[in-house]
Scaffold this motif. Structure first.
Motif, mmCIF file in Angstrom:
data_model
loop_
_atom_site.group_PDB
_atom_site.id
_atom_site.type_symbol
_atom_site.label_atom_id
_atom_site.label_comp_id
_atom_site.label_asym_id
_atom_site.label_seq_id
_atom_site.Cartn_x
_atom_site.Cartn_y
_atom_site.Cartn_z
ATOM 1 N N ASP A 207 -36.746 16.434 -2.880
ATOM 2 C CA ASP A 207 -36.460 17.857 -3.081
ATOM 3 C C ASP A 207 -36.768 18.724 -1.858
ATOM 4 O O ASP A 207 -36.038 19.656 -1.554
ATOM 5 C CB ASP A 207 -37.324 18.405 -4.230
ATOM 6 C CG ASP A 207 -36.858 17.920 -5.582
ATOM 7 O OD1 ASP A 207 -35.689 17.527 -5.699
ATOM 8 O OD2 ASP A 207 -37.676 17.945 -6.519
ATOM 9 N N GLU B 283 -41.364 15.395 -3.440
ATOM 10 C CA GLU B 283 -40.578 15.527 -4.658
ATOM 11 C C GLU B 283 -41.448 16.272 -5.675
ATOM 12 O O GLU B 283 -42.657 16.101 -5.681
ATOM 13 C CB GLU B 283 -40.247 14.104 -5.132
ATOM 14 C CG GLU B 283 -39.385 13.969 -6.332
ATOM 15 C CD GLU B 283 -37.992 14.546 -6.159
ATOM 16 O OE1 GLU B 283 -37.436 14.489 -5.046
ATOM 17 O OE2 GLU B 283 -37.475 15.068 -7.164
ATOM 18 N N ALA B 284 -40.837 17.118 -6.496
ATOM 19 C CA ALA B 284 -41.571 17.840 -7.541
ATOM 20 C C ALA B 284 -41.100 17.351 -8.900
ATOM 21 O O ALA B 284 -39.894 17.249 -9.137
ATOM 22 C CB ALA B 284 -41.316 19.332 -7.408
ATOM 23 N N LYS B 285 -42.042 17.027 -9.782
ATOM 24 C CA LYS B 285 -41.688 16.486 -11.097
ATOM 25 C C LYS B 285 -42.591 17.075 -12.173
ATOM 26 O O LYS B 285 -43.787 17.225 -11.957
ATOM 27 C CB LYS B 285 -41.895 14.960 -11.111
ATOM 28 C CG LYS B 285 -41.028 14.169 -10.135
ATOM 29 C CD LYS B 285 -39.616 14.011 -10.606
ATOM 30 C CE LYS B 285 -38.842 13.065 -9.704
ATOM 31 N NZ LYS B 285 -37.399 13.136 -9.936
#
Ligand SMILES: [Mg+2]
Ligand SMILES: [Mg+2]
Lengths: 184, 184
Positions: free
Chosen positions: B68, B81-83
């Protein structure tokens, strides 16, 4: 309505395609991780048909606030823009947007390596020019009677010419190695 | 056809929005240059109406081959990455795609700092976990009888919890400072 036409240089590939291919080469051999950023698109309307993928039905291209490419090489953050010109004597500054120049300046301030790959397509010559030179010309152009372009002779003297090769076709990381060496 | 609904956490913003806001804060104060990459979209049909902007009439979302966010901070390349998860006990690995894991591994190999920001939305708790731990769980899951998720207790022990603040709302670069300190 106009039909979209893709412009190819004499080399058969656009500068961007040559860079993408070189980046693929670098990636596969664990030399560097550099990607083209996707084009930003403003999505307005999406259809969700049953049992198939979402279809975007209305969307618009947006201006990117950054540059074309970024990534990591030997621990360094790389950030760059690729530009082609049909001019013979100089590279016109109108090919850039101010936010791209500011973005590259900010990356340099954070210790990144920011530059532009400039292709003079008539001569098939590609140069790497560090963003500090670009900023210098950019800021100067606002003064009365100043140049609105960077002379090829300046780029020849202060940039790095990239020779075409086989694998990768455009080995621009060779020039980046020189920049890294000069940093130390 | 379904209508698109946006999921908000209890915090009123998605994790991605919080990160974007924090990145804006970092950018304005010359602390770091970190951007969300645009979503890759495959454009199939474009109209070029006279005297107005090109309109995309058919396009599809594509799977990103990377993560991301990326950018530069104190000379370091950051990639993450963001989750978010609604789970309470663990973070399911199915939230990742293999190419994202491989991409983060490659960034680490080049001297970058790669990680995931994981939000347990029920508890409003956000953690930074370095990609090497993620890879470890990812590679292990293929073995018979192995976990398909990362336990919260493991993340608590091996990650960095990010406290919510005012400006920026999510000061994740504080955790990155710890990682940089440990590198030296
Ligand atoms: Mg370009
Ligand atoms: Mg994400």
């Amino acid at each position: 309505k106009k039909t979209k036409t893709v412009q190819y240089g004499k080399r058969g590939m656009t500068l961007e395609e040559e860079i993408n291919q070189s980046n693929q080469f670098y990636l596969e051999r664990d030399i560097a991780v550099i990607h083209k950023k996707p084009t930003p698109i403003q999505v307005v309307k999406v259809d969700y048909p049953k049992r198939s993928a979402a279809v975007i039905r209305e969307a618009y291209y947006r201006q990117s606030s950054t540059t074309d490419f970024n990534g990591v090489y030997k621990g360094f953050y790389l950030d760059f823009e690729a530009k082609e010109t049909k001019n013979k004597q100089s590279f016109p500054l109108k090919n850039f947007h101010e936010h791209q120049i500011f973005h590259m300046d900010k990356c340099q301030k954070q210790g990144g390596i920011a530059f532009v790959l400039i292709c003079f397509s008539i001569f098939n010559r590609v140069f790497l020019l560090e963003s500090e030179y670009l900023s210098m010309f950019w800021n100067n152009q606002k003064k009365a009677g100043s140049r609105k372009s960077i002379p090829l002779s300046f780029i020849e003297e202060n940039g790095y010419e990239i020779q075409y090769g086989f694998q990768p076709s455009l080995h621009y990381l060779g020039a980046v190695d020189q920049i890294i060496k000069n940093k130390k």
